[in-house]
Write an enzyme that holds these catalytic residues in place. Structure first.
Site, PDB file in Angstrom:
ATOM      1  N   LYS A   1      23.576 111.612  68.495  1.00  0.00           N
ATOM      2  CA  LYS A   1      22.427 110.701  68.522  1.00  0.00           C
ATOM      3  C   LYS A   1      22.887 109.260  68.379  1.00  0.00           C
ATOM      4  CE  LYS A   1      19.887 109.879  64.629  1.00  0.00           C
ATOM      5  NZ  LYS A   1      19.784 108.444  64.372  1.00  0.00           N
ATOM      6  N   ASN A   2      23.753 109.022  67.403  1.00  0.00           N
ATOM      7  CA  ASN A   2      24.139 107.635  67.105  1.00  0.00           C
ATOM      8  C   ASN A   2      25.059 107.028  68.159  1.00  0.00           C
ATOM      9  OD1 ASN A   2      22.570 107.749  64.888  1.00  0.00           O
ATOM     10  ND2 ASN A   2      24.219 107.661  63.373  1.00  0.00           N
TER      11      ASN A   2
ATOM     12  N   CYS B   1      14.051 104.650  59.392  1.00  0.00           N
ATOM     13  CA  CYS B   1      14.097 105.335  58.098  1.00  0.00           C
ATOM     14  C   CYS B   1      13.808 104.370  56.950  1.00  0.00           C
ATOM     15  CB  CYS B   1      15.479 105.920  57.877  1.00  0.00           C
ATOM     16  SG  CYS B   1      15.754 107.489  58.683  1.00  0.00           S
TER      17      CYS B   1
ATOM     18  N   ARG C   1      17.437  97.171  55.015  1.00  0.00           N
ATOM     19  CA  ARG C   1      18.071  97.242  56.329  1.00  0.00           C
ATOM     20  C   ARG C   1      17.830  96.026  57.215  1.00  0.00           C
ATOM     21  NH1 ARG C   1      18.161 103.421  58.433  1.00  0.00           N
ATOM     22  NH2 ARG C   1      20.001 102.624  59.456  1.00  0.00           N
TER      23      ARG C   1
ATOM     24  N   ASP D   1      25.682 109.160  56.017  1.00  0.00           N
ATOM     25  CA  ASP D   1      24.801 110.135  56.677  1.00  0.00           C
ATOM     26  C   ASP D   1      25.080 111.579  56.257  1.00  0.00           C
ATOM     27  OD1 ASP D   1      23.499 108.122  57.956  1.00  0.00           O
ATOM     28  OD2 ASP D   1      24.341 108.481  59.934  1.00  0.00           O
TER      29      ASP D   1
ATOM     30  N   ARG E   1      13.881 113.613  64.485  1.00  0.00           N
ATOM     31  CA  ARG E   1      14.501 112.409  65.036  1.00  0.00           C
ATOM     32  C   ARG E   1      16.003 112.622  65.243  1.00  0.00           C
ATOM     33  NH1 ARG E   1      14.240 108.012  61.285  1.00  0.00           N
ATOM     34  NH2 ARG E   1      15.569 107.177  62.896  1.00  0.00           N
TER      35      ARG E   1
HETATM   36  C1  UD1 Z   1      23.969 103.197  61.668  1.00  0.00           C
HETATM   37  C2  UD1 Z   1      23.548 104.613  61.918  1.00  0.00           C
HETATM   38  C3  UD1 Z   1      23.053 105.262  60.633  1.00  0.00           C
HETATM   39  C4  UD1 Z   1      24.104 105.121  59.536  1.00  0.00           C
HETATM   40  C5  UD1 Z   1      24.574 103.683  59.384  1.00  0.00           C
HETATM   41  C6  UD1 Z   1      25.738 103.529  58.422  1.00  0.00           C
HETATM   42  C7  UD1 Z   1      22.785 104.535  64.231  1.00  0.00           C
HETATM   43  C8  UD1 Z   1      21.638 104.598  65.165  1.00  0.00           C
HETATM   44  N1  UD1 Z   1      22.484 104.619  62.924  1.00  0.00           N
HETATM   45  O1  UD1 Z   1      22.818 102.491  61.231  1.00  0.00           O
HETATM   46  O2  UD1 Z   1      22.787 106.633  60.906  1.00  0.00           O
HETATM   47  O3  UD1 Z   1      23.560 105.561  58.319  1.00  0.00           O
HETATM   48  O4  UD1 Z   1      24.990 103.167  60.665  1.00  0.00           O
HETATM   49  O5  UD1 Z   1      26.776 104.331  58.804  1.00  0.00           O
HETATM   50  O6  UD1 Z   1      23.926 104.459  64.621  1.00  0.00           O
HETATM   51  N2  UD1 Z   1      23.354  95.179  57.215  1.00  0.00           N
HETATM   52  C9  UD1 Z   1      23.118  93.860  56.924  1.00  0.00           C
HETATM   53  N3  UD1 Z   1      22.819  93.023  57.956  1.00  0.00           N
HETATM   54  C10 UD1 Z   1      22.748  93.433  59.254  1.00  0.00           C
HETATM   55  C11 UD1 Z   1      23.002  94.774  59.538  1.00  0.00           C
HETATM   56  C12 UD1 Z   1      23.304  95.628  58.491  1.00  0.00           C
HETATM   57  O7  UD1 Z   1      23.167  93.453  55.775  1.00  0.00           O
HETATM   58  O8  UD1 Z   1      22.476  92.610  60.138  1.00  0.00           O
HETATM   59  C13 UD1 Z   1      23.677  96.127  56.119  1.00  0.00           C
HETATM   60  C14 UD1 Z   1      22.656  97.248  55.977  1.00  0.00           C
HETATM   61  O9  UD1 Z   1      21.568  96.875  55.191  1.00  0.00           O
HETATM   62  C15 UD1 Z   1      23.493  98.328  55.344  1.00  0.00           C
HETATM   63  C16 UD1 Z   1      24.875  98.118  55.955  1.00  0.00           C
HETATM   64  O10 UD1 Z   1      24.880  96.782  56.462  1.00  0.00           O
HETATM   65  O11 UD1 Z   1      23.563  98.138  53.958  1.00  0.00           O
HETATM   66  C17 UD1 Z   1      25.247  99.069  57.063  1.00  0.00           C
HETATM   67  O12 UD1 Z   1      24.218  99.094  58.026  1.00  0.00           O
HETATM   68  P1  UD1 Z   1      24.530  99.391  59.556  1.00  0.00           P
HETATM   69  O13 UD1 Z   1      25.943  99.847  59.702  1.00  0.00           O
HETATM   70  O14 UD1 Z   1      24.095  98.219  60.363  1.00  0.00           O
HETATM   71  O15 UD1 Z   1      23.572 100.606  59.879  1.00  0.00           O
HETATM   72  P2  UD1 Z   1      22.812 100.900  61.215  1.00  0.00           P
HETATM   73  O16 UD1 Z   1      23.596 100.403  62.381  1.00  0.00           O
HETATM   74  O17 UD1 Z   1      21.397 100.507  61.112  1.00  0.00           O
END
Ligand code: UD1
Length: 421
Positions: free
Chosen positions: A22-23, A117, A122, A307, A399
């Site tokens: 999925k990711n 979620c 986030r 995850d 999902r």
């Molecule tokens: C992706 C995965 C999710 C997984 C996560 C961490 C997908 C679709 N989802 O989510 O399943 O749990 O990686 O492995 O691939 N952050 C910031 N600023 C930003 C972006 C992120 O502070 O602009 C922080 C977030 O709040 C979090 C951390 O960075 O604490 C990691 O988030 P991120 O790696 O971006 O997660 P996702 O890409 O949303």
């Protein structure tokens, strides 16, 4: 609203095939917006999030043909509507991934702020700051991120403050069509980023370093479609392995990869699992033994994935001994421990740490899923509980897990979907 009914006392035993990731599928679908000719994506999992991403592309004017095996032919030749509306984006945070491709190819994008979620705040600040560094002007108006780059994006050296998977993906996609060279420092190293980069390279992008914390992208004029097979889902793989470990069972998982799951496999071995890898097949056998408790801390790849934290917490609940689990990626991602405690687990939560003392058995109770991976942990708990567990709000699980009842049924678990209002 659908619920899952699980009869406790099951042992997970048998063989199944692992679905596409999925990711990985989500950013790859977003990246199809970059191609000026048709592209084919194979091995996509049939999941609500993937359907939402396809709907989002379709509403932008992208042509989509899906065959019965989820091989999808995608034509983003145009004309393309560069707006991602609230109705679709609200259900899935990964919709933000269309921002980079739209801006890079069409010089403008209007994307509603994402939902997804409920596991902490986030933010998407790093996605936005990175695009600004590449020359975009970004404003937030009426709940929409409005990004403009009338002269096109330009290459830049950008250091990400936090390791972010989605942020790395968005900036990687945007940089493929930027003028000049982009260097992403402190990039996420997740295997899904490598899969996305492989797809982009197949379309003509010039990328080196994907899978390391420094990715270099030399912008090109245009990208053209190609055929890409999405990698196997490492979290689905880990979930079935953990379910087998928690229930003292044995499973054979086909069409997956062990090399991208090392931290999880090491912890499962520590829990007492006998693991064998043969090409694309992973087998796990507990030889009927109760798992041993394992401690760990979640962190970006290649460390233990956030995850997989909830599923391991469910296993620890019935394991021999005590464990300490620290969640460092997302706040609120230990919420499922309250539901596990309602089933008789002994878990003490202190901030982002769960201290668990394993109990022999859980007791069934009506429980509620709060996010995608938390729902997987409740399914595992239901299997090791005495009695019938009814899990509410399973739209979360749909999902991210393809055919979850069918797969667990094939593994000998009594699990049924109760359809309701
Ligand atoms: C992706 C995965 C999710 C997984 C996560 C961490 C997908 C679709 N989802 O989510 O399943 O749990 O990686 O492995 O691939 N952050 C910031 N600023 C930003 C972006 C992120 O502070 O602009 C922080 C977030 O709040 C979090 C951390 O960075 O604490 C990691 O988030 P991120 O790696 O971006 O997660 P996702 O890409 O949303």
């Amino acid at each position: 609203m659908d619920k899952l009914l699980i009869q406790g006392g099951s042992t997970v035993s048998g063989e199944i095939r692992i679905s596409g990731s999925k990711n990985s599928g989500l950013p790859i679908l977003a990246a199809t917006l970059l191609a000026t000719t048709p592209t084919t994506i194979c091995n996509l999992p049939h999941l609500n999030d993937i359907t939402t991403m396809l709907a989002l592309l379709r509403c932008m004017g992208v042509g989509i043909t899906v065959d019965e095996k989820m091989h999808v032919e995608i034509n983003a030749q145009g004309p393309i509507e560069t707006e991602a509306p609230y109705d679709l984006v609200k259900t899935m945070r990964a919709s933000i991934l269309v921002l980079g491709p739209l801006l890079a190819r069409f010089k403008q994008a209007d994307v509603s702020f994402p939902g997804g979620c409920a596991i902490g705040s986030r933010p998407v600040d790093i996605h936005l700051r990175g695009l600004e560094a590449m020359g975009a002007t970004i404003t937030v108006e009426d709940g929409y991120i409005r990004a403009r780059a009338p002269e096109g994006l330009k290459g830049v050296r950008y250091l990400m403050d936090v390791v972010t998977v989605g942020g790395t993906e968005n900036l990687l996609m945007a940089a493929t069509l930027a003028k000049g060279t982009t260097i992403l420092e402190n990039a996420a190293r997740e295997p899904e980023i490598v899969d996305l980069a492989d797809y982009l390279i197949g379309m003509g992008a010039k990328i080196t370093g994907a899978g390391t914390d420094r990715i270099e992208i030399e912008g090109v004029e245009a990208l053209t479609g190609c055929t890409h097979h999405v990698m196997p889902d490492r979290i689905e793989t880990g979930t079935y392995l953990t379910a087998a470990a928690a229930t003292r069972g044995n499973v054979v998982l086909r069409d997956t990869r062990a090399d991208i799951l090392e931290a999880v496999l090491i912890k499962l071995e520590e829990a007492g699992a006998d693991i064998t890898v043969n090409g694309t097949t992973i087998s796990l056998d507990m030889h009927g033994k109760r798992p041993k408790a394992v401690s760990f801390k979640t962190a970006p790849y290649p460390a233990f994935p956030t995850d997989m934290q909830a599923q391991f917490t469910a296993m620890n609940a019935v394991a021999e001994g005590s464990s300490t689990v620290v969640e460092t990626i997302f706040e609120n991602r230990l919420v499922q421990t309250h539901e596990l405690n309602r089933m008789g687990a002994n878990i003490k939560l202190e901030g982002n740490t769960a201290f668990t003392t394993g109990v022999e058995e859980l007791n069934a109770a009506p429980v509620m899923a709060s996010d995608l991976r938390a729902s997987a942990s409740l399914v595992i708990a239901g299997m090791v509980a005495k009695g019938d567990t009814l899990i509410d709000r399973i739209y979360h699980i749909d999902r991210g897990y393809e055919c979850i009842e069918e797969k667990f049924q094939a593994l000998g678990v009594s699990i049924t979907r109760v359809t309701g209002k």
